[in-house]
Write a protein that holds these residues in place. Structure first.
Motif, PDB file in Angstrom:
ATOM      1  N   THR A  96       0.897  -1.634   0.025  1.00  0.00           N
ATOM      2  CA  THR A  96       0.063   0.041   0.518  1.00  0.00           C
ATOM      3  C   THR A  96       1.244   0.764  -0.475  1.00  0.00           C
ATOM      4  OG1 THR A  96       0.027  -0.096   2.945  1.00  0.00           O
ATOM      5  CG2 THR A  96      -1.820  -1.223   1.162  1.00  0.00           C
ATOM      6  N   PRO A  97       0.569   2.074  -0.668  1.00  0.00           N
ATOM      7  CA  PRO A  97       1.550   3.467  -0.606  1.00  0.00           C
ATOM      8  C   PRO A  97       1.941   3.954   0.589  1.00  0.00           C
ATOM      9  CG  PRO A  97      -0.112   3.531  -2.766  1.00  0.00           C
ATOM     10  CD  PRO A  97      -0.674   2.272  -2.015  1.00  0.00           C
ATOM     11  N   GLN A  98       0.253   4.207   1.274  1.00  0.00           N
ATOM     12  CA  GLN A  98       0.772   4.640   2.293  1.00  0.00           C
ATOM     13  C   GLN A  98       2.177   4.067   3.079  1.00  0.00           C
ATOM     14  OE1 GLN A  98      -0.464   8.012   3.518  1.00  0.00           O
ATOM     15  NE2 GLN A  98       1.736   7.647   5.186  1.00  0.00           N
ATOM     16  N   ARG A  99       1.482   2.859   3.616  1.00  0.00           N
ATOM     17  CA  ARG A  99       2.949   2.005   4.267  1.00  0.00           C
ATOM     18  C   ARG A  99       4.399   2.144   3.289  1.00  0.00           C
ATOM     19  NH1 ARG A  99       0.974  -3.253   7.239  1.00  0.00           N
ATOM     20  NH2 ARG A  99       0.307  -2.007   8.332  1.00  0.00           N
ATOM     21  N   ILE A 100       4.332   1.944   2.403  1.00  0.00           N
ATOM     22  CA  ILE A 100       5.590   1.969   1.745  1.00  0.00           C
ATOM     23  C   ILE A 100       5.653   3.469   2.077  1.00  0.00           C
ATOM     24  CG2 ILE A 100       6.900   2.299  -0.067  1.00  0.00           C
ATOM     25  CD1 ILE A 100       4.596  -0.059  -1.481  1.00  0.00           C
ATOM     26  N   ASN A 101       5.440   4.500   1.648  1.00  0.00           N
ATOM     27  CA  ASN A 101       5.640   5.927   2.535  1.00  0.00           C
ATOM     28  C   ASN A 101       6.497   6.214   3.369  1.00  0.00           C
ATOM     29  OD1 ASN A 101       5.753   8.980   1.636  1.00  0.00           O
ATOM     30  ND2 ASN A 101       4.401   8.797   3.438  1.00  0.00           N
ATOM     31  N   ASP A 102       4.969   5.646   4.720  1.00  0.00           N
ATOM     32  CA  ASP A 102       5.597   5.500   6.245  1.00  0.00           C
ATOM     33  C   ASP A 102       7.120   4.625   6.168  1.00  0.00           C
ATOM     34  OD1 ASP A 102       3.311   6.575   6.996  1.00  0.00           O
ATOM     35  OD2 ASP A 102       2.054   5.492   7.311  1.00  0.00           O
ATOM     36  N   ALA A 103       7.435   3.562   5.554  1.00  0.00           N
ATOM     37  CA  ALA A 103       9.020   1.957   5.659  1.00  0.00           C
ATOM     38  C   ALA A 103      10.217   3.054   5.278  1.00  0.00           C
ATOM     39  CB  ALA A 103       8.327   1.525   5.430  1.00  0.00           C
TER      40      ALA A 103
END
Length: 457
Positions: A96-103
């Motif tokens: 998911t884009p948000q999870r990748i960005n957070d990571a």
């Protein structure tokens, strides 16, 4: 209770500090704005470290031929790398884009380093910021033309150019609460003074580390080499936050390579590592080895073990230049002041600084500040004449630490009241400070008769 509240309570064990309400996830990082655009990244700070294009590089930031700053250059960290890390952690829905960005923002060492320094600048008390390198900002689009050596990368954190010199040394206050330790069992061969020095080293390191923990930052990679520079026996600052965790209300994926967990346990683990590292050094007696390299084994062992009862009445006034403000304006710790004593040791008495270090508790301290202005003569101000907490040093100004023998029985005061009821004594001390301020020396030593007669020793 929402997820962010539960992480805050878990990390701070149900007792979060007030500053957590001021933390904003969308807060911008400080940018590096040089005085001019004529700067280059050139030469490794630590030439003994092997580097490649996937490692962090620490380069001198050169401006007008001077090593003005240090540029800590970071390799790229991609979304693909973040997604692979999430897979290794067996996270659900890692694509998911948000999870990748957070990571990316959590795992990228560049952001870890910048977050820690931003947090220090925002929440660390002014006096305690000296425990760490000064943060000058970050750069995110470095053109290849800026690199005269190393691998050209786009991102860097710009820091104070800390060097193994007195210009970079910090004085720490000796009357701040410390931790009683006994290192004699580690190595029975240690002299009492060596034990005292290693205990002071341990307490100073714990003070730096706990200043981090109090503001919700864990170092994550506490090593002996992160308190002192390569080849240096003495500490300067605690640095390298590329593996750190800086508290945010958002629930993290990991904290220092482990599951999210309370600060209390992490702090205890980092404290234990610091103690083990100091114990290892005490076991090798590296401090004594350093002293011997400066003179000889016979001279050093004589200074470490001889009786100093008669010398207590012969102590001198010692005045030192200090180019960084101390954490608190009081008597210094042995570990932090000893490099200054070593520097001003007279060549005619090679063990003087060791003996004065052993007798440090027979002194009391007075702080002054020297203001130098091209348009007027240098001036010396004491603590009742200026609020030291508000002083900002410029390139031509510095603090002065005056160590006065208690045996002189002078009626000095060290609080906000006048330093002495005797204005003549204040004037004599001011003149002694001016003698040092007008010289290129790092310190001066005055015998009692010379001080009272107000002439050079």
């Amino acid at each position: 209770m929402n997820k962010e509240d539960s992480w805050t309570d878990l990390f701070f064990s149900g007792n979060p500090p007030k500053f957590v309400n001021d933390i904003k996830d969308d807060q911008q990082f400080q940018r590096f704005y040089p005085d001019d655009e004529n700067w280059k990244l050139r030469g490794l700070v630590d030439k003994t470290r092997w580097i490649d294009e996937n490692k962090i590089q620490v380069l001198w930031l050169i401006r007008n031929g001077r090593k003005k700053y240090v540029g800590k250059v970071f390799p790229d960290y991609t979304e693909r790398q973040a997604m692979e890390q999430l897979y290794r952690l067996r996270m659900l829905n890692p694509r998911t884009p948000q999870r990748i960005n957070d990571a990316v923002h959590e795992f990228d060492r560049f952001y870890r380093e910048a977050r820690a320094y931003r947090h220090i600048d925002q929440f660390c008390p002014r006096g305690e910021r000296i425990y760490f390198p000064k943060f000058h900002g970050m750069v995110t689009e470095i053109p290849r033309s800026r690199f005269s050596s190393g691998y050209a990368k786009k991102r860097a954190v710009v820091l104070e150019a800390v060097k193994p010199e007195l210009y970079s040394r910090r004085i720490l206050a000796g009357d701040i609460s410390s931790y009683p330790e006994d290192l004699s069992e580690i190595n029975p061969a240690l002299s009492p003074f060596e034990c005292e020095w290693y205990i002071s080293l341990l307490n100073d390191r714990l003070r730096r580390l706990e200043a981090l923990h109090r503001i919700g930052v864990t170092h994550g990679d506490v090593k002996d080499c992160h308190f002192r520079l390569p080849g240096d026996i003495y500490d300067t600052v605690l640095y390298d936050f590329s593996e750190s965790y800086t508290f945010s209300p958002k629930w993290p994926f990991r904290v220092n390579s482990g599951r999210p967990r309370p600060l209390r346990g992490i702090s205890e683990g980092e404290r234990k590592r610091v103690r083990i590292q100091v114990e290892e050094r005490a076991n090798t007696r590296d401090f004594r080895s350093h002293l011997i390299n400066l003179s000889s084994e016979n001279i050093v062992d004589g200074a470490l073990y001889q009786s100093l009862d008669k010398e207590q009445e012969l102590l001198e006034l010692i005045i030192l230049k200090v180019y960084n403000r101390p954490d608190y304006f009081s008597m210094p710790t042995l570990n932090s002041v000893f490099p200054f004593l070593e520097k001003i040791c007279p060549k005619s008495d090679l063990s003087w600084y060791i003996r004065r270090g052993r007798l440090l508790h027979h002194y009391k301290s007075i702080w002054a500040v020297s203001y130098n202005d091209v348009n007027r003569p240098a001036s010396i101000l004491f603590n009742h004449e200026v609020q030291f907490e508000t002083v900002d040093l410029c390139d031509s100004s510095f603090f002065m630490l005056c160590l006065i023998p208690q045996s002189w029985n002078l009626s000095w005061r060290t609080n906000s009241e006048p330093i002495s009821m005797n204005t003549e004594l204040v004037d004599k001390l001011r003149q002694a400070c001016l003698l040092l301020a007008s010289s290129e020396c790092w310190g001066r030593v005055f015998g009692r008769s010379d001080f009272q007669e107000n002439r050079k020793e």
